[in-house]
Design an enzyme around this catalytic site. Structure first.
Site, PDB file in Angstrom:
ATOM      1  N   LYS A  46      71.477  31.407  60.660  1.00  0.00           N
ATOM      2  CA  LYS A  46      72.123  30.616  61.708  1.00  0.00           C
ATOM      3  C   LYS A  46      73.158  31.505  62.391  1.00  0.00           C
ATOM      4  O   LYS A  46      73.446  32.601  61.891  1.00  0.00           O
ATOM      5  CB  LYS A  46      72.749  29.347  61.133  1.00  0.00           C
ATOM      6  CG  LYS A  46      73.931  29.587  60.211  1.00  0.00           C
ATOM      7  CD  LYS A  46      74.539  28.244  59.838  1.00  0.00           C
ATOM      8  CE  LYS A  46      75.698  28.393  58.899  1.00  0.00           C
ATOM      9  NZ  LYS A  46      76.248  27.122  58.472  1.00  0.00           N
ATOM     10  N   CYS A 100      72.003  28.183  50.704  1.00  0.00           N
ATOM     11  CA  CYS A 100      72.195  26.930  49.955  1.00  0.00           C
ATOM     12  C   CYS A 100      70.990  25.994  49.958  1.00  0.00           C
ATOM     13  O   CYS A 100      70.440  25.702  48.900  1.00  0.00           O
ATOM     14  CB  CYS A 100      73.426  26.198  50.483  1.00  0.00           C
ATOM     15  SG  CYS A 100      74.948  27.086  50.112  1.00  0.00           S
TER      16      CYS A 100
HETATM   17  N1  NAD Z   1      77.674  30.265  50.868  1.00  0.00           N
HETATM   18  C1  NAD Z   1      77.881  28.990  51.159  1.00  0.00           C
HETATM   19  O1  NAD Z   1      77.864  28.571  52.320  1.00  0.00           O
HETATM   20  C2  NAD Z   1      78.151  27.995  50.055  1.00  0.00           C
HETATM   21  C3  NAD Z   1      78.622  26.710  50.389  1.00  0.00           C
HETATM   22  C4  NAD Z   1      78.870  25.796  49.376  1.00  0.00           C
HETATM   23  C5  NAD Z   1      78.633  26.159  48.037  1.00  0.00           C
HETATM   24  N2  NAD Z   1      78.163  27.404  47.751  1.00  0.00           N
HETATM   25  C6  NAD Z   1      77.955  27.744  46.329  1.00  0.00           C
HETATM   26  O2  NAD Z   1      79.038  28.573  45.910  1.00  0.00           O
HETATM   27  C7  NAD Z   1      78.579  29.530  44.960  1.00  0.00           C
HETATM   28  C8  NAD Z   1      78.900  30.933  45.427  1.00  0.00           C
HETATM   29  O3  NAD Z   1      78.166  31.180  46.608  1.00  0.00           O
HETATM   30  P1  NAD Z   1      78.466  32.445  47.545  1.00  0.00           P
HETATM   31  O4  NAD Z   1      77.608  32.296  48.740  1.00  0.00           O
HETATM   32  O5  NAD Z   1      79.925  32.587  47.684  1.00  0.00           O
HETATM   33  O6  NAD Z   1      77.902  33.611  46.590  1.00  0.00           O
HETATM   34  P2  NAD Z   1      78.067  35.190  46.763  1.00  0.00           P
HETATM   35  O7  NAD Z   1      76.841  35.775  46.159  1.00  0.00           O
HETATM   36  O8  NAD Z   1      78.451  35.511  48.161  1.00  0.00           O
HETATM   37  O9  NAD Z   1      79.319  35.535  45.822  1.00  0.00           O
HETATM   38  C9  NAD Z   1      79.333  35.448  44.422  1.00  0.00           C
HETATM   39  C10 NAD Z   1      80.227  36.568  43.889  1.00  0.00           C
HETATM   40  O10 NAD Z   1      80.473  36.378  42.484  1.00  0.00           O
HETATM   41  C11 NAD Z   1      80.603  37.656  41.901  1.00  0.00           C
HETATM   42  N3  NAD Z   1      80.499  37.506  40.435  1.00  0.00           N
HETATM   43  C12 NAD Z   1      79.422  37.155  39.698  1.00  0.00           C
HETATM   44  N4  NAD Z   1      79.751  37.095  38.384  1.00  0.00           N
HETATM   45  C13 NAD Z   1      81.061  37.415  38.290  1.00  0.00           C
HETATM   46  C14 NAD Z   1      81.989  37.510  37.212  1.00  0.00           C
HETATM   47  N5  NAD Z   1      81.632  37.253  35.944  1.00  0.00           N
HETATM   48  N6  NAD Z   1      83.256  37.871  37.483  1.00  0.00           N
HETATM   49  C15 NAD Z   1      83.639  38.132  38.752  1.00  0.00           C
HETATM   50  N7  NAD Z   1      82.814  38.031  39.812  1.00  0.00           N
HETATM   51  C16 NAD Z   1      81.538  37.683  39.594  1.00  0.00           C
HETATM   52  C17 NAD Z   1      79.533  38.468  42.571  1.00  0.00           C
HETATM   53  O11 NAD Z   1      79.787  39.867  42.469  1.00  0.00           O
HETATM   54  C18 NAD Z   1      79.631  37.959  44.028  1.00  0.00           C
HETATM   55  O12 NAD Z   1      80.503  38.761  44.799  1.00  0.00           O
HETATM   56  C19 NAD Z   1      77.095  29.252  44.777  1.00  0.00           C
HETATM   57  O13 NAD Z   1      76.916  28.391  43.682  1.00  0.00           O
HETATM   58  C20 NAD Z   1      76.714  28.550  46.059  1.00  0.00           C
HETATM   59  O14 NAD Z   1      75.609  27.707  45.888  1.00  0.00           O
HETATM   60  C21 NAD Z   1      77.927  28.321  48.724  1.00  0.00           C
END
Ligand code: NAD
Length: 437
Positions: free
Chosen positions: A320, A259
């Site tokens: 982390k 992030c």
């Molecule tokens: N990881 C964190 O700690 C965190 C915290 C707050 C916010 N976020 C935000 O949340 C969002 C997701 O982050 P994440 O870490 O969960 O990402 P990630 O990469 O772990 O997961 C995203 C998932 O979306 C899937 N995907 C993509 N396009 C798709 C579609 N059209 N249909 C179905 N599935 C689809 C991918 O295959 C993947 O599994 C990002 O914008 C991130 O900035 C993340």
């Protein structure tokens, strides 16, 4: 729930645990197959139990088929990735817009589409435009609901949030979102409604502020090293001031993770696009990048300036503890710089080695901390996993060919380490003032 990554899976499982019926959708068939078999695609404490219990009780299901899940839904969360776009650092919104198009074709009845992914200010407008263009008669509202959970404490954070921000001015969407979060609301989790653009910006401002706090204390740590002061005490001394607060004041190797790096960069680009350069954020991004690359120099200095042919043992690789996430981990530039200088690298991480193997070059992986240190010229604590906090120091000393520890997380006390005969380098606690200033 569209996207079953860290955020989608945790959110989906927690919402199911509140009693809602949740379908988690992902494009990645391997992820869905694993989940259907009860296996977690990520490491997150408590997640496996929560997911499997709610799946057994039929509130939580998994599929690769977006359309049927969306057709039945009152609320569709977008939790797809928004990585940095190659080349310019803007958030890559192709997954968000791609999913919006698929949702447009499938939504039936009044549907609230909620962007949980971190997206630049104005993205909700574009999601709404895409859906209305593709499906002019769709009865939809597009809301923003950024996620603030931390990996490693994600379930706790989701269930006991400091606040829930919901960006919508549509009364029907407000009613639906109030219902979705009612269990938290009853627990006093403050629900804050704002305009959609404000909500989108809150997420970036929050992350940029936290990244600024970390970067600030990291620079103060560098000054402490030169000036003979102790950064942990400085952090405590300022953190007890309630206006400052003690969190996010731990000096270390620079922030990483999925992030902060991408979100600070994206916010910086947004500021530039609007003709409002965010100088503080720009400085934070630059200082943090430089810091991560500088960590190798600390290791090299601890080996008197030469790591060629030496064996460096890294304890921890993830960005982390309590996660297997390697995205933007400070370990990555550290490994590459040390390899460039001719070091032999071996590493041990309690949960991150599978992910690490996908990103790191040709390094050796060991099965435990002691095994990793055995015969190495220096031990480097890169991630502050609990199991590294109470190492048997006599055993560590016996394992190393020379008693040198570089601790990038300040988890040991310099006095204790000196007493046990270690050469011990940490962050911002050298205690020897340099002459001349
Ligand atoms: N990881 C964190 O700690 C965190 C915290 C707050 C916010 N976020 C935000 O949340 C969002 C997701 O982050 P994440 O870490 O969960 O990402 P990630 O990469 O772990 O997961 C995203 C998932 O979306 C899937 N995907 C993509 N396009 C798709 C579609 N059209 N249909 C179905 N599935 C689809 C991918 O295959 C993947 O599994 C990002 O914008 C991130 O900035 C993340």
């Amino acid at each position: 729930m569209i996207g079953t990554g860290y955020v989608g899976l945790v959110t989906g499982a927690c919402l199911a645990d509140f009693g809602h019926v949740v379908t988690c959708v992902d494009k990645d068939p391997a992820k869905i197959e694993a989940l259907l078999a009860g296996q977690m695609p990520i490491y997150e404490p408590g997640l496996e139990d929560l997911v499997n219990r709610n799946a057994r009780e039929r509130r939580l299901s998994f599929t690769t088929e977006l359309a049927p899940a969306v057709r039945e839904a009152d609320v569709v969360f977008l939790a797809v990735g928004t990585p940095s776009r190659r080349g310019d650092g803007h958030a890559d919104l192709s997954y968000v817009y791609g999913a919006a198009r698929e949702i447009a074709a499938a939504a039936e009845g009044f549907t609230v589409i909620v962007t949980k992914s971190t997206v630049p200010v104005g993205t909700g407008d574009e999601v709404e435009r895409i859906i209305r263009e593709a499906s002019p008669h769709a009865d939809i509202a597009v809301a923003s609901n950024p996620e603030f959970l931390r990996e490693g404490a994600a379930i706790e954070d989701f269930k006991r949030p400091d606040r829930i921000v919901i960006g919508t001015e549509d009364p029907r969407a407000k009613a639906v979102m109030t219902e979705v979060y009612r269990p938290l609301y009853l627990n006093q989790g403050p629900l804050m409604f704002t305009a959609r653009r404000t909500s989108e910006l809150i997420k970036y401002a929050a992350n940029a502020f936290l990244a600024t706090k970390i970067t600030f204390i990291n620079e103060i740590a560098d000054l402490c090293e030169k000036a003979g002061a102790n950064v942990q005490e400085v952090a405590r001394g300022i953190g007890l001031d309630k206006r400052i607060g003690s969190k996010f004041l731990h000096a270390g190797p620079g922030y990483g993770g999925s992030c902060f790096p991408k979100d600070t960069l994206a916010l910086m680009r947004t500021g530039q696009d609007y003709g409002v350069p965010l100088r503080v954020v720009e400085a934070v991004v630059g200082v943090n990048d430089a810091r991560k690359s500088a960590m190798a120099r600390k290791v090299i200095a601890a080996l008197d300036g030469n790591v060629y042919g030496k064996t460096v043992a890294l304890l921890g690789l993830t960005f982390k503890p309590n996660t297997d996430d390697m995205r933007e981990s400070p370990s990555i530039p550290l490994v590459y710089s040390l390899l460039d200088k001719g070091a032999k690298i071996r590493a041990y991480d309690p949960e991150g080695m599978t992910e690490a193997k996908k990103v790191l070059g040709d390094i050796e992986y060991r099965a435990s901390a002691y095994d990793c240190l055995d015969g190495a010229d220096v031990g480097v604590i890169v991630t502050e996993w609990d199991e590294f906090r109470a190492l048997d120091l006599d055993r560590v000393k016996a394992a190393l060919t020379r008693p040198v520890i570089v601790d990038l997380r300040n988890i040991y006390r310099p006095e204790d380490m000196a007493e046990r005969g270690f050469r011990y380098e940490s962050i911002g606690r050298s205690g020897v003032p340099e002459a001349g200033a």
